[in-house]
Design a protein around this motif. Structure first.
Motif, PDB file in Angstrom:
ATOM      1  N   THR A   1       3.695 -20.557 113.648  1.00 23.10           N
ATOM      2  CA  THR A   1       3.151 -21.846 114.098  1.00 23.10           C
ATOM      3  C   THR A   1       3.466 -22.062 115.569  1.00 23.10           C
ATOM      4  OG1 THR A   1       3.441 -22.779 111.902  1.00 23.10           O
ATOM      5  CG2 THR A   1       3.201 -24.344 113.711  1.00 23.10           C
ATOM      6  N   MET A   2       4.722 -21.827 115.960  1.00 25.27           N
ATOM      7  CA  MET A   2       5.130 -22.088 117.339  1.00 25.27           C
ATOM      8  C   MET A   2       4.484 -21.116 118.313  1.00 25.27           C
ATOM      9  SD  MET A   2       6.379 -24.748 116.986  1.00 25.27           S
ATOM     10  CE  MET A   2       7.701 -25.875 117.276  1.00 25.27           C
ATOM     11  N   ASP A   3       4.027 -19.968 117.790  1.00 21.84           N
ATOM     12  CA  ASP A   3       3.331 -18.988 118.627  1.00 21.84           C
ATOM     13  C   ASP A   3       1.943 -19.502 119.012  1.00 21.84           C
ATOM     14  OD1 ASP A   3       3.419 -16.601 119.960  1.00 21.84           O
ATOM     15  OD2 ASP A   3       2.880 -15.360 118.234  1.00 21.84           O
ATOM     16  N   GLN A   4       1.472 -20.559 118.312  1.00 17.13           N
ATOM     17  CA  GLN A   4       0.096 -21.011 118.513  1.00 17.13           C
ATOM     18  C   GLN A   4      -0.018 -22.372 119.170  1.00 17.13           C
ATOM     19  OE1 GLN A   4      -1.493 -20.341 114.617  1.00 17.13           O
ATOM     20  NE2 GLN A   4      -1.603 -18.140 115.032  1.00 17.13           N
ATOM     21  N   VAL A   5       1.086 -22.903 119.702  1.00 21.69           N
ATOM     22  CA  VAL A   5       1.017 -24.244 120.300  1.00 21.69           C
ATOM     23  C   VAL A   5       0.844 -24.179 121.816  1.00 21.69           C
ATOM     24  CG1 VAL A   5       2.330 -25.336 118.433  1.00 21.69           C
ATOM     25  CG2 VAL A   5       3.547 -24.440 120.439  1.00 21.69           C
ATOM     26  N   GLY A   6       0.670 -22.983 122.357  1.00 25.16           N
ATOM     27  CA  GLY A   6       0.448 -22.862 123.796  1.00 25.16           C
ATOM     28  C   GLY A   6       1.717 -22.989 124.623  1.00 25.16           C
ATOM     29  N   ALA A   7       2.861 -22.735 123.990  1.00 29.70           N
ATOM     30  CA  ALA A   7       4.124 -22.807 124.734  1.00 29.70           C
ATOM     31  C   ALA A   7       4.350 -21.525 125.529  1.00 29.70           C
ATOM     32  CB  ALA A   7       5.281 -23.044 123.765  1.00 29.70           C
ATOM     33  N   GLU A   8       5.178 -21.627 126.569  1.00 30.48           N
ATOM     34  CA  GLU A   8       5.550 -20.441 127.354  1.00 30.48           C
ATOM     35  C   GLU A   8       6.805 -19.793 126.785  1.00 30.48           C
ATOM     36  OE1 GLU A   8       5.138 -21.440 131.857  1.00 30.48           O
ATOM     37  OE2 GLU A   8       5.504 -23.288 130.738  1.00 30.48           O
TER      38      GLU A   8
END
Ligand code: TXA
Ligand code: MG
Length: 330
Positions: free
Chosen positions: A286-293
């Protein structure tokens, strides 16, 4: 999903027939989803390597129906893989060229039904985790479909059996029994079944891997990794690091279990290790898909109960060391 809903027997029979015909079938287990092929059919096993993009010298675990031993009696069906010397008819492709084979009898009811339906329960299904090589393992059927959408469309992957979310959430504990006389049992990969539980059955703790122990790709330094860099921070420094990164304009996704200030996206997991493991891979996806760096992870406690989780997180974060300093320096 209830057990009776999971056991779609016609679908399982069709999947077993696909396996027997040499096709790949993804199926649920209690740890993570597996990408299965007939273990005695080299052409079928070769398709696993093609679909995963996995180097050919990495062996795959053979999954068997409930059968026969101390550890087997205590932990099968369940999340324990045993490495033993292989019989001559086990193809090289399964063993990655080594003289051993990994055996596991999963406890998920769909996996058991599939293994019983396949070749009348007499066959073995070679199955690595159903993800591309080096990626995060799948804990839902949707994760598998996301990862192998092209292979499903091309027919390389015939079927994905849905068995809900994997209960354990991290891969099986692997114990090498292939060199018992000289080295005793050796722990190749920590998992849900702990060294202490194993010691309670066999009388001594499995030893850590020595230089000559069988190779396991899950023990590569970098594995189980999302595309976004992952960094770990201890609880005491986490809040300050997070605020510095956010003040520097960085988009940070946070996976934590203590009270923490809000990040660009946050997911709070349990402070209990089994529940944390259950949710870990889905949260990384999920966190891989939130656009985070950056995915910033609160380092779990270092005691034995967290060994499997810490092992996976360390490998997920490998290659990103120094990234926090780098982000703050720019
Ligand atoms: O929970 C699990 O074990 C899952 C589910 C699907 O059963 N399977 C899994 O497979 O994690 P895989 O291929 O992703 O990881 C298996 C690990 C690899 O690191 C592989 O190198 C190691 O087991 N392995 C398999 N056979 C081996 C052998 N004969 N000797 C040493 N290591 C072996
Ligand atoms: Mg794997």
């Amino acid at each position: 999903m209830s057990l009776s809903e999971q056991l779609d027997l016609p679908a399982i029979a069709a999947a077993a027939a696909s396996l027997a015909a040499g096709s790949l079938v993804a199926f649920p287990t209690e740890t993570v989803y597996g990408l299965g092929a007939d273990a005695e059919n080299p052409a079928a096993v070769a398709r696993i390597y093609e679909a995963k993009g996995r180097p050919s010298d990495h062996p795959v675990i053979v999954h068997v129906a409930p059968a026969a031993q101390q550890l087997v009696d205590a932990f099968w069906p369940g999340p324990l893989t045993l490495i033993v010397r292989r019989a001559a008819h086990i193809p090289d492709a399964v063993s990655g060229g080594q003289d051993t084979v990994g055996l596991r009898c999963p406890s998920h009811p769909v996996a058991i039904a599939l293994l019983k339906a396949f070749k009348g329960g007499q066959g073995g299904v070679a199955a690595p985790s159903a993800n591309k090589f080096g990626n995060v393992s799948p804990t839902t059927a949707q994760h598998v479909r996301d990862e192998f959408d092209a292979e499903l469309a091309s027919g390389l992957l015939a079927d994905v059996l849905d068995g809900g979310q994997s209960a354990v959430g991290i891969e099986s504990t692997i114990v090498d029994l292939s060199r018992l006389a000289t080295h005793g049992p050796v722990l190749l990969r920590p998992g849900h079944i702990s060294s202490e539980q194993i010691a309670a059955v066999i009388g001594s703790l499995p030893a850590p891997p020595d230089a000559a122990a069988p190779r396991a790709s899950g023990t590569l330094e970098s594995h189980y990794a999302p595309h976004t860099p992952v960094a770990m921070q201890h609880t005491a420094e986490l809040g300050e690091t997070l605020n510095s990164l956010l003040n520097a304009g960085r988009r940070v996704a946070l996976i934590h279990y203590s009270d923490m200030p809000p990040a660009s996206a946050s997911m709070r997991l349990s402070c209990e290790p089994d529940q944390y493991a259950h949710a870990l891979y889905a949260s990384l996806r999920t966190m891989d898909q939130v656009g985070a760096e950056l995915i910033l992870v609160e380092a779990p406690p270092s005691d034995a109960a967290w060994l499997g989780v810490n092992d996976r997180l360390r490998r997920a974060a490998f290659g990103s060391s120094g990234i926090i300093e780098q982000f703050l320096a720019q």
